[in-house]
Design a protein around this motif. Structure first.
Motif, PDB file in Angstrom:
ATOM      1  N   LYS A   1      48.846  36.723  59.798  1.00  0.00           N
ATOM      2  CA  LYS A   1      49.279  37.395  58.777  1.00  0.00           C
ATOM      3  C   LYS A   1      50.245  38.499  59.145  1.00  0.00           C
ATOM      4  O   LYS A   1      51.548  38.503  58.476  1.00  0.00           O
TER       5      LYS A   1
ATOM      6  N   GLY B   1      51.193  29.041  62.488  1.00  0.00           N
ATOM      7  CA  GLY B   1      50.757  28.178  61.272  1.00  0.00           C
ATOM      8  C   GLY B   1      49.465  27.253  61.380  1.00  0.00           C
ATOM      9  O   GLY B   1      49.057  26.836  60.632  1.00  0.00           O
TER      10      GLY B   1
ATOM     11  N   LYS C   1      61.157  32.811  61.592  1.00  0.00           N
ATOM     12  CA  LYS C   1      59.860  31.991  61.197  1.00  0.00           C
ATOM     13  C   LYS C   1      58.736  32.604  62.053  1.00  0.00           C
ATOM     14  O   LYS C   1      59.116  33.365  63.001  1.00  0.00           O
ATOM     15  N   ALA C   2      57.525  32.229  61.722  1.00  0.00           N
ATOM     16  CA  ALA C   2      56.359  32.944  62.477  1.00  0.00           C
ATOM     17  C   ALA C   2      56.218  32.562  64.120  1.00  0.00           C
ATOM     18  O   ALA C   2      56.206  33.641  64.785  1.00  0.00           O
TER      19      ALA C   2
ATOM     20  N   THR D   1      53.568  36.511  60.171  1.00  0.00           N
ATOM     21  CA  THR D   1      54.173  36.207  58.852  1.00  0.00           C
ATOM     22  C   THR D   1      54.975  37.389  58.339  1.00  0.00           C
ATOM     23  O   THR D   1      56.294  37.167  57.750  1.00  0.00           O
ATOM     24  N   GLU D   2      54.434  38.581  58.203  1.00  0.00           N
ATOM     25  CA  GLU D   2      54.914  39.703  57.386  1.00  0.00           C
ATOM     26  C   GLU D   2      56.132  40.179  58.156  1.00  0.00           C
ATOM     27  O   GLU D   2      57.052  40.362  57.606  1.00  0.00           O
TER      28      GLU D   2
END
Length: 298
Positions: free
Chosen positions: A226, A207, A237-238, A229-230
């Motif tokens: 990205k 983040g 969580k990331a 995150t996907e």
């Protein structure tokens, strides 16, 4: 918390462990944080004589006085502070290691160090002399096992060939896959544990605003973040996904997380309890960017 055997040693350590380098400020708060980590199942705590000119070791020593049998403590040696405090010099000599260990034992308030690591290393070092020092300390019972903290393939290969190292600490993440080319497989084949640091790539996979990292451009870092995150989706969580990527490789024993705050401790614990990545998720992350490779020290 899951626990794994560190290579061929008899040390069983938590899959996510506590990197103590970031500890600073109020010592009582740091000690409280270390105790909370232990209470939640983290058993491996990693420090170095270099950190805060030895004060980091002192904090760890005070925290675990009287509960030594409950923790696995790793520290490091090889960087010698100059008398005037202006910096440090590399010194992997046997004489210095045998002298430095006594100071670390004193600061840590312990009779033995579970894992004593060479804090760096070059191919021009007196490697056999360094190994002699570690083996002598092991025979004397002052250390249980030894390892190296290095990202240099040529140095790692020499220690694999010439010593009885239990572990190698190195940097490994989705944005730093250099160790995959030769090192991880070599260590796995020789039953040498990997302590992986930098899982979050300075927070870029969790983040923080994107910037260029190693040989990756800002845009490539954005692509990697990205993808993390996907893959995280609604179930992780990331930050958890980034750590699970590091832990997916069978050579990796533990992800060493730099922890300074209660929030960072909670994030590390969440990563430890998060679902492992399945093969499809690993592949999805690996395909985002070509793996980088070591350009030097090959």
């Amino acid at each position: 918390m899951k626990y794994k055997q560190l290579g061929k040693s008899d040390l069983s350590i938590s899959e996510v462990s506590f990197g103590c380098m970031s500890l600073q400020g109020d010592e009582n708060e740091s000690i409280k944080l270390l105790h909370q980590a232990l209470d939640k199942g983290i058993t491996y705590f990693d420090t170095a004589d270099l950190y805060d000119k030895g004060k980091n070791e002192e904090t760890v020593g005070r925290a675990f006085k009287g509960m030594r049998d409950k923790v696995i403590i790793g520290t490091k040696v090889g960087n010698q502070w100059r008398p005037d405090g202006s910096g440090w010099d590399w010194n992997p000599s046997k004489t210095y290691i045998l002298q430095a260990v006594e100071q670390s034992l004193k600061r840590l308030q312990t009779d033995y160090i579970d894992l004593y690591q060479l804090h760096g290393g070059t191919i021009d070092d007196p490697i056999d002399e360094t190994i002699e020092a570690f083996e002598q300390l092991k025979q004397q019972g002052k250390i249980r096992h030894y390892g190296i903290s290095s990202i240099r393939p040529n140095v790692i290969q020499e220690y694999v060939r010439r010593s009885n190292i239990a572990s190698v600490m190195l940097q490994y993440s989705l944005l730093d896959r250099r160790a995959e080319e030769k090192v991880l497989e070599l260590l796995q084949q020789n039953n040498i544990g990997v302590l992986a640091r930098g899982s979050l790539a300075q927070g870029l996979l969790a983040g923080k605003p994107a910037k260029s990292y190693l040989n990756y451009t800002l845009e490539e870092v954005q692509q990697a973040a990205k993808a993390v995150t996907e893959v995280a989706g609604a179930s992780r969580k990331a930050s958890e996904t980034a750590v699970r990527f590091t832990l997916h490789h069978p050579a990796v024993t533990s992800a060493v997380m730099g922890i300074r705050t209660k929030q960072q401790l909670e994030e590390a614990l969440h990563a430890a309890s998060a679902e492992p990545l399945d093969q499809a998720e690993v592949r999805q992350l690996e395909e985002v960017l070509p793996a980088n490779k070591y350009e030097q020290h090959r």
